[in-house]
Scaffold this motif. Structure first.
Motif, PDB file in Angstrom:
ATOM      1  N   ALA A   1      53.529  16.179  66.045  1.00  0.00           N
ATOM      2  CA  ALA A   1      54.790  15.738  65.446  1.00  0.00           C
ATOM      3  C   ALA A   1      55.911  16.747  65.650  1.00  0.00           C
ATOM      4  N   VAL A   2      55.559  17.975  66.036  1.00  0.00           N
ATOM      5  CA  VAL A   2      56.599  18.992  66.242  1.00  0.00           C
ATOM      6  C   VAL A   2      57.534  18.602  67.391  1.00  0.00           C
ATOM      7  N   PHE A   3      57.106  17.667  68.247  1.00  0.00           N
ATOM      8  CA  PHE A   3      57.940  17.209  69.360  1.00  0.00           C
ATOM      9  C   PHE A   3      58.724  15.932  69.017  1.00  0.00           C
ATOM     10  N   ALA A   4      58.724  15.512  67.773  1.00  0.00           N
ATOM     11  CA  ALA A   4      59.423  14.284  67.376  1.00  0.00           C
ATOM     12  C   ALA A   4      60.887  14.350  67.803  1.00  0.00           C
ATOM     13  N   PRO A   5      61.447  13.236  68.323  1.00  0.00           N
ATOM     14  CA  PRO A   5      62.799  13.258  68.906  1.00  0.00           C
ATOM     15  C   PRO A   5      63.930  13.240  67.873  1.00  0.00           C
ATOM     16  N   LEU A   6      63.852  14.110  66.879  1.00  0.00           N
ATOM     17  CA  LEU A   6      64.953  14.281  65.938  1.00  0.00           C
ATOM     18  C   LEU A   6      66.089  15.017  66.644  1.00  0.00           C
ATOM     19  N   ASP A   7      67.338  14.638  66.346  1.00  0.00           N
ATOM     20  CA  ASP A   7      68.456  15.242  67.077  1.00  0.00           C
ATOM     21  C   ASP A   7      69.355  16.123  66.214  1.00  0.00           C
ATOM     22  N   ASN A   8      69.004  16.280  64.934  1.00  0.00           N
ATOM     23  CA  ASN A   8      69.830  17.123  64.049  1.00  0.00           C
ATOM     24  C   ASN A   8      68.940  17.761  62.981  1.00  0.00           C
ATOM     25  N   ILE A   9      68.021  18.583  63.418  1.00  0.00           N
ATOM     26  CA  ILE A   9      67.035  19.175  62.502  1.00  0.00           C
ATOM     27  C   ILE A   9      67.679  20.270  61.654  1.00  0.00           C
ATOM     28  N   GLY A  10      67.442  20.205  60.358  1.00  0.00           N
ATOM     29  CA  GLY A  10      67.912  21.260  59.458  1.00  0.00           C
ATOM     30  C   GLY A  10      66.780  22.100  58.909  1.00  0.00           C
ATOM     31  N   LEU A  11      65.573  21.494  58.826  1.00  0.00           N
ATOM     32  CA  LEU A  11      64.454  22.188  58.190  1.00  0.00           C
ATOM     33  C   LEU A  11      63.135  21.742  58.804  1.00  0.00           C
ATOM     34  N   ILE A  12      62.294  22.704  59.179  1.00  0.00           N
ATOM     35  CA  ILE A  12      60.924  22.435  59.590  1.00  0.00           C
ATOM     36  C   ILE A  12      59.998  23.187  58.651  1.00  0.00           C
ATOM     37  N   ILE A  13      59.081  22.451  58.045  1.00  0.00           N
ATOM     38  CA  ILE A  13      58.102  23.056  57.133  1.00  0.00           C
ATOM     39  C   ILE A  13      56.721  22.926  57.755  1.00  0.00           C
ATOM     40  N   MET A  14      55.988  24.027  57.797  1.00  0.00           N
ATOM     41  CA  MET A  14      54.598  24.001  58.251  1.00  0.00           C
ATOM     42  C   MET A  14      53.708  24.367  57.067  1.00  0.00           C
ATOM     43  N   ASP A  15      53.036  23.362  56.522  1.00  0.00           N
ATOM     44  CA  ASP A  15      52.142  23.593  55.392  1.00  0.00           C
ATOM     45  C   ASP A  15      50.802  24.116  55.903  1.00  0.00           C
ATOM     46  N   GLU A  16      50.213  25.062  55.179  1.00  0.00           N
ATOM     47  CA  GLU A  16      48.953  25.707  55.594  1.00  0.00           C
ATOM     48  C   GLU A  16      49.093  26.205  57.036  1.00  0.00           C
ATOM     49  N   GLU A  17      50.105  27.031  57.255  1.00  0.00           N
ATOM     50  CA  GLU A  17      50.483  27.418  58.616  1.00  0.00           C
ATOM     51  C   GLU A  17      49.415  28.210  59.355  1.00  0.00           C
ATOM     52  N   GLY A  18      48.453  28.784  58.644  1.00  0.00           N
ATOM     53  CA  GLY A  18      47.429  29.582  59.295  1.00  0.00           C
ATOM     54  C   GLY A  18      46.284  28.790  59.889  1.00  0.00           C
ATOM     55  N   GLU A  19      46.294  27.466  59.730  1.00  0.00           N
ATOM     56  CA  GLU A  19      45.187  26.647  60.213  1.00  0.00           C
ATOM     57  C   GLU A  19      45.101  26.660  61.738  1.00  0.00           C
ATOM     58  N   HIS A  20      43.889  26.795  62.278  1.00  0.00           N
ATOM     59  CA  HIS A  20      43.717  26.859  63.730  1.00  0.00           C
ATOM     60  C   HIS A  20      44.021  25.532  64.416  1.00  0.00           C
ATOM     61  N   SER A  21      44.071  24.433  63.655  1.00  0.00           N
ATOM     62  CA  SER A  21      44.386  23.130  64.263  1.00  0.00           C
ATOM     63  C   SER A  21      45.830  23.068  64.753  1.00  0.00           C
ATOM     64  N   TYR A  22      46.668  24.031  64.356  1.00  0.00           N
ATOM     65  CA  TYR A  22      48.044  24.091  64.852  1.00  0.00           C
ATOM     66  C   TYR A  22      48.112  24.663  66.269  1.00  0.00           C
ATOM     67  N   LYS A  23      46.991  25.107  66.812  1.00  0.00           N
ATOM     68  CA  LYS A  23      46.963  25.645  68.176  1.00  0.00           C
ATOM     69  C   LYS A  23      46.276  24.629  69.082  1.00  0.00           C
ATOM     70  N   SER A  24      46.957  24.189  70.116  1.00  0.00           N
ATOM     71  CA  SER A  24      46.388  23.221  71.052  1.00  0.00           C
ATOM     72  C   SER A  24      45.340  23.912  71.924  1.00  0.00           C
ATOM     73  N   ASP A  25      44.197  23.237  72.121  1.00  0.00           N
ATOM     74  CA  ASP A  25      43.145  23.822  72.952  1.00  0.00           C
ATOM     75  C   ASP A  25      43.030  23.129  74.311  1.00  0.00           C
ATOM     76  N   SER A  26      44.024  22.309  74.665  1.00  0.00           N
ATOM     77  CA  SER A  26      44.085  21.703  76.001  1.00  0.00           C
ATOM     78  C   SER A  26      45.529  21.779  76.490  1.00  0.00           C
ATOM     79  N   ALA A  27      45.698  21.704  77.803  1.00  0.00           N
ATOM     80  CA  ALA A  27      47.033  21.899  78.376  1.00  0.00           C
ATOM     81  C   ALA A  27      48.013  20.833  77.891  1.00  0.00           C
ATOM     82  N   PRO A  28      49.216  21.256  77.480  1.00  0.00           N
ATOM     83  CA  PRO A  28      49.686  22.634  77.351  1.00  0.00           C
ATOM     84  C   PRO A  28      49.131  23.296  76.078  1.00  0.00           C
ATOM     85  N   ARG A  29      48.610  24.512  76.230  1.00  0.00           N
ATOM     86  CA  ARG A  29      47.953  25.215  75.123  1.00  0.00           C
ATOM     87  C   ARG A  29      49.003  25.951  74.288  1.00  0.00           C
ATOM     88  N   TYR A  30      49.747  25.174  73.523  1.00  0.00           N
ATOM     89  CA  TYR A  30      50.875  25.723  72.775  1.00  0.00           C
ATOM     90  C   TYR A  30      50.498  26.040  71.333  1.00  0.00           C
TER      91      TYR A  30
END
Length: 820
Positions: free
Chosen positions: A388-417
């Motif tokens: 969802a971090v790539f959602a096509p919003l065009d005027n973002i004011g705030l991004i919240i990442m809940d439980e930011e330390g979770e390893h699921s926030y790291k992609s394990d396939s290309a692109p490994r972002y």
């Protein structure tokens, strides 16, 4: 001023290109495509020596004098750009930072439903001649003439159904008898609504048309409203579709389509519900500080460290409301799909139909519709998992990442972002605030907060000053000594009984699904291994089968051991299926809900099961880590944590961090509704410092121990770690390729006279040597993630293309991913 002999060209990212060959390819834009071939549209291009058609994306358009003969674009797929300027920059950023191809980046940003398939077919040219054709060529042309008689391009010859005719077709193309036609089909079509309106011909001279009474009703409605959907017209005028069809046929009306968006959430909306949320003094301090930065409209990153139950979500809601009031958009990212139903239900009650949801359990059509809805500006809040971090919003004011330390926030396939890195990049673009929140922040984030890179905010007590749950460590060694051989300690059994009598709910965590974790032969002691992976099968009693949790293969229980022929097997280990069965025996009247990957196949299973538990249709919920974080059930007063010891030794340097986080988070599910909560942590290592710190929910104590250990061993955040992974169906090839990569690293260090700090470990087999039929090796590079280092790593990957003997070997780089 245009250069002499300059032509308009497009730089195209061609789909499905190997990493070593991936680059923007130049194509001439034909005159008939000048208006439509713009940056951000998808195109069909001839590629390679044979000119086979492929899809691509235009990255840029310019006037230039070609230094070589260029091919021309074949066609344009989209009527308008499907990638915005921001997302175009993001594609380039992903390629440069994650060692992926342009295609990898594009397919990550666009929903899968927008994927296009190119079909290459052929048709007869105009004014062709039968002269100089061979007998076989003449026969094929005669066939095409009969097949296409009276038709345009819908009857074409598809070479995939007749590969033996390929040489004949190539000859006919050279003789200008047939030509290539490429068709691009999108995987999922957009959801549209069929509309109807009056034609210009009728509006200019209505007297020229004779209408029936029912047709006159329709015309009056359209004169008053301009246009309406066909369904609306039929309903309001009480006419059939045949009436509308005749109006179109007679030129009175015409049909057209508009996007049709579902407005989920409007029925749940409770206007003014946000105002009923009252923040505590400490919550208000956090809200006030973030609000200050929101109004500045400059990029800024906060780390919100709040204990479980401190009311972080209430702060998030108020900040999102503030963001929307300023005419901007907000994004809330969550680590698990399991958390979405509860959160989405809450946000739609507060904000109505302005909420969109993006996660992998949605169907292709649903994801495409949500994407279109966001692109059209109909959604102001996006909630979702990593993608969802790539959602096509065009005027973002705030991004919240809940439980930011979770390893699921790291992609394990290309692109490994890393989702955090992408979120930071989007905040820089929009001048937005990034708020990272967790009761157990990642060590890296807390380190950056201590260094002042992030601004640290804290909520050190639960909302309404309710107490944190009391966590007691249970020594399972003592339980064994007293003759208790079950997986449930006596004290936990007693506490579950007490909860059942009090009408309160219990959560039990066991991070292993299945029935038995492995089965071994009593003769040779060898476990039954998955043939595709180097790990044992797990026994699932539900279907009486052996299941591999890595590649998904399923096998029946064998009659004899494949190693020694033995016929007696020992069943060992304890999974969630067995836990559910034993609980039913211990507490026959208890209503038990099991939540793991085997019970949540349906995209609606999470929502239904969690709602049923919240409605107290179950007394006990057992499950894996999906039940450990972010869930809020007021009647849960008891948590049991079983068999957690193994997670301390997973082989990754983050194993302690993940274990501490899981224990702290699942214990925090208890006592959130005003009643005193308690948790019992069963272990065979009761004196382990990490388990005791987790029992006391002492994050700062854990951080001090962990950062000291990482400083000694030189691991993130004291450095960055890049894993160069190697995999192949051949163990020999994988091993040789890994050694070759090490040789390339040494060679480039010498050639480039590398001065930046670099430590190389390996190559060595990965922690799990074989997965899904592929043998795995790795090199670990301890480095600093900057442009110079990334260019070096990219050169290493590109240099591997010189080794043709490794064409069947996959080699990739992953910055700051898992190292197991």
């Amino acid at each position: 001023m245009q250069k002499e002999n300059a032509v308009r060209t497009a730089k195209v990212a061609v789909y499905n290109i190997a990493f070593q060959a991936d680059k923007p390819f130049s194509y001439i834009i034909p005159d008939n495509l000048y208006e439509t071939a713009v940056c951000g549209v998808r195109v069909i291009v001839p590629f390679g020596r044979g000119g086979k058609k492929r899809a691509g994306l235009i990255l840029s358009v310019s006037e230039e004098v070609p230094g070589m003969k260029l091919k021309a674009l074949a066609s344009v797929v989209d009527s308008s750009p499907v990638v915005s300027e921001e997302m175009m920059n993001m594609i380039i950023w992903l390629k440069e930072n994650t060692f992926c191809t342009y295609y990898d980046a594009v397919r990550t940003i666009l929903p899968s439903g927008m994927n296009i398939r190119v079909n290459e077919k052929y048709r007869l040219c105009e004014n062709y001649s039968h002269a100089d054709l061979s007998e076989e060529e003449s026969n094929l042309v005669s066939f095409l003439e009969k097949a296409s008689s009276g038709r345009e391009f819908d009857e074409l010859l598809d070479t995939s159904s007749s590969p033996d005719k390929a040489p004949v077709i190539e000859s006919l193309i050279e003789k200008n008898v047939i030509e290539t036609v490429s068709e691009a089909n999108q995987k999922i079509n957009d959801r549209t609504l069929r509309m109807i309106k009056l034609t210009d011909g009728y509006i200019s001279s209505p007297a020229a048309f004779r209408l029936t009474a029912k047709q006159q009703q329709v015309v009056r409605l359209l004169e008053e409203n301009g246009s309406a959907s066909e369904k609306e017209v039929c309903y309001i005028c009480s006419v059939t579709a045949a009436v509308l069809k005749n109006l179109v046929k007679n030129g009175v009306t015409e049909q057209f389509s508009v996007p049709d968006y579902r407005t989920d959430g409007e029925d749940e909306y409770e206007p003014g519900a946000v105002d009923s949320i009252v923040l505590s003094e400490s919550q208000n301090r956090v809200y006030g500080r973030v609000q200050e930065k929101l109004t500045e409209k400059k990029p800024h990153c906060f780390l919100l460290h709040g204990v479980t139950g401190s009311g972080k979500t209430s702060v998030f809601i108020k900040l999102i409301e503030k963001t929307l009031s300023e005419g901007r958009q907000a994004m809330l990212l969550i680590p698990e799909i399991a958390l979405t139903p509860q959160i989405v239900r809450q946000f739609r009650r507060l904000f109505g139909g302005t909420v969109s949801v993006i996660h992998s359990s949605l169907s292709l059509g649903q994801r495409l519709e949500e994407y279109r809805k966001i692109s059209a500006g109909l959604s102001k809040i996006v909630i979702g998992t990593r993608s969802a971090v790539f959602a096509p919003l065009d005027n973002i004011g705030l991004i919240i990442m809940d439980e930011e330390g979770e390893h699921s926030y790291k992609s394990d396939s290309a692109p490994r972002y890393s989702t955090v890195s992408v979120a930071k990049e989007r905040c820089r673009t929009h001048g937005a605030v990034l708020l990272l929140g967790s009761a157990t922040p990642s060590v890296e984030s807390y380190y950056y907060a201590q260094k002042g890179v992030y601004e640290l905010l804290e909520l050190n007590e639960r909302f309404n000053r309710s107490e944190l749950p009391h966590v007691e460590i249970v020594d399972m060694n003592a339980e064994r000594a007293q003759g208790n051989t079950t997986e449930f300690s006596d004290v936990l059994v007693g506490e579950i009984n007490a909860n059942l009598e009090a009408g309160e709910q219990t959560i039990l965590l066991l991070n292993r699904r299945g029935y038995h974790t492995f089965i071994s032969c009593t003769g040779c002691s060898n476990p039954l291994y998955c043939p595709n992976c180097s790990i044992p099968y797990t026994y699932h009693k539900v279907n009486n089968s052996l299941v591999c949790h890595y590649c998904g293969s399923i096998a029946p229980l064998p009659d004899e051991c494949p190693s020694c022929g033995g016929t007696v097997f020992r069943q060992m280990g304890f999974g969630t299926q067995k836990m559910e069965e034993q609980l039913a025996e211990l507490f026959p009247k208890a209503r038990i809900l099991r939540m793991d990957a085997d019970t949540t196949f349906s995209r609606y299973a999470y929502e239904k099961n969690f709602k049923d538990f919240a409605d107290k249709k179950y007394d006990i919920m057992v499950g894996t880590q999906m039940i450990g974080k972010g869930l809020d059930f007021p009647d849960v007063t008891l948590v049991g944590i079983l068999s957690i010891d193994k997670s301390l030794f997973s082989g990754d340097f983050r194993s302690y961090e993940r274990t501490f986080s899981l224990i702290t988070q699942v214990a925090g599910r208890s006592g959130r509704g005003g009643k005193k909560g308690r948790a019992y942590l069963q272990t065979f290592m009761p004196d382990h410092y990490l388990l005791n710190l987790a029992a006391h929910q002492n994050y700062r104590g854990f951080y001090d121990e962990e950062i000291a250990l990482r400083r000694t061993l030189i691991f993130p955040p004291l450095c960055d770690v890049c894993v160069i992974g190697v995999s192949s169906v051949s163990d020999t090839s994988a091993s040789a390729a890994a050694s070759a990569v090490l040789g390339i690293v040494k060679q480039l260090v010498a050639e480039k006279k590398i001065k930046f700090p670099l430590r190389v470990l390996g190559p060595a087999q990965s922690g799990i040597a074989k997965i899904n039929g592929k043998f795995r090796y790795r090199l670990i590079l301890k480095c600093k993630n900057n442009r110079e280092t990334r260019e070096f790593i990219r050169d290493v990957l590109l240099r591997t293309a010189d080794y043709r003997e490794f064409s069947n070997v996959n080699i990739y780089a992953d910055m700051n991913g898992d190292i197991i």
